[in-house]
Write an enzyme that holds these catalytic residues in place. Sequence first.
Site, PDB file in Angstrom:
ATOM      1  N   SER A 189     -19.694  13.052  21.846  1.00  0.00           N
ATOM      2  CA  SER A 189     -20.244  11.695  21.830  1.00  0.00           C
ATOM      3  C   SER A 189     -21.464  11.539  20.932  1.00  0.00           C
ATOM      4  CB  SER A 189     -20.598  11.271  23.249  1.00  0.00           C
ATOM      5  OG  SER A 189     -21.553  12.152  23.786  1.00  0.00           O
ATOM      6  N   HIS A 217     -13.802   9.373  24.273  1.00  0.00           N
ATOM      7  CA  HIS A 217     -14.094   8.676  23.014  1.00  0.00           C
ATOM      8  C   HIS A 217     -12.901   8.700  22.060  1.00  0.00           C
ATOM      9  CE1 HIS A 217     -18.376   7.700  23.461  1.00  0.00           C
ATOM     10  NE2 HIS A 217     -18.512   8.860  24.086  1.00  0.00           N
ATOM     11  N   LYS A 248     -14.203   2.541  27.994  1.00  0.00           N
ATOM     12  CA  LYS A 248     -14.692   2.475  26.611  1.00  0.00           C
ATOM     13  C   LYS A 248     -13.727   1.604  25.801  1.00  0.00           C
ATOM     14  CE  LYS A 248     -17.755   6.430  26.587  1.00  0.00           C
ATOM     15  NZ  LYS A 248     -17.655   7.498  27.592  1.00  0.00           N
TER      16      LYS A 248
END
Length: 405
Positions: A189, A217, A248
């Site tokens: 990240s 991610h 996300k």
Amino acid sequence: MYQQLRDELRQQLDEMHATGAAWTEHLLTTAQQAAVGVRPDSTSSPCEVLNFCSNNYLGLANHPEIVNAAIEAIQRWGYGLASVRIVCGTQDIHKELETRIAGFYRTEGAILYTSCMHANGGVFEPLVREGDAVVTDALNHASIIDGIRLTKAGRYIYQHSMESLEEKLNEVRDTGARRIIVATDGVFSMDGDIANLPRIVELAEEYQALVMVDDSHGTGVLGRTGAGSVEHHDCFGKIDIVTSTLGKAMGGAAGGFVAGSREIVDLLRQKSRSYIFTNTLPPAVVGASIRALELVQESQDLRTRLQDNTRTFRSRMTELGFAIPKGIHPIVPVMLGHLGDGSRFARDMCRDLFDEGIFVLGFSFPIVPRGQERIRVQISAAHSDEHIGRAVEAFERVGAKHGVI
Ligand SMILES: *Cc1c(COP(=O)(O)O)cnc(C)c1O
């Protein structure tokens, strides 16, 4: 009694604020989107800034189709379940989403959690016990670290390289561990670099270890159909445990999952404490997540837009002379630590960028190592060409002012 503790806590907090180690929460006065209203502090009036620090990679956080899917789900399935999954908290849509996630990551099954923090918190403990080992990348997310801490297995930390992983696997083999799990973020990240899954799979094969990838991610962002780092590296069928978030790219509300073999998923349903002893994911989130998955799988459009934006931003910033490590991910670190007092550069530049209408965050020790202070920019499909242009121009002005470029 509390008075003494109060003083200690106050002193601790004061120290954190004085050394810049304290978090500040920015108050948004709008929905999460490319241009947001932010109230810099509780006394000032809100200003509009372009948001370059959210995980809203595909712009689904306030996408009309996602909002509508949530409203429809709430109308059809109600607001809450007032139950854990195992008592009376499983609706058809929960099973449908699990089936779709398994299809998405091409695994035999999937199990929902209310966050990826919960997924990682509950995935290890049912699988390993004393004498077993979890081999984990030093840069893995805090939730993986905590998940491993909840087990009695040994924790072996490798230093973010395949050589270091192999060394640790050798060390573990000598302990005669019964089960070994290699745990890694799919995308890290802070740097946006993608784990070397093919090599990890190869080493795991050699050392008879399972592979766990947290694709938080990656999901929705990487891969031809959006199945993250696993698809990016063509590793379908080779990762034993995939965990990820729905919080996300996939709409950004909440929710997480574990995808894997039938037996692993079935065992987690029986034994995983952060699945069993907490409330069901709300129907609105489930319905919207189903729609998000459809959007992600149906078309490349949002991902293409995201990739175009990312490529433009990365190349223009590099041309300007900023230190941008090579990569393809919409996490774009603008490195500052090599210039001296990186944390001061990060802080002062973020403030000036904010004044220019660009909302980004700086990261310093202990979140990143000393000397690797940076501003982390996160690109979204929701950004227009003009948004990207404005960000680059603001960086150019602010970078020049601080002598960074
Ligand atoms: C964001 C993130 C999480 C936490 O996800 P939540 O669903 O918000 O709990 C876990 N792992 C990684 C790698 C993340 O980036």
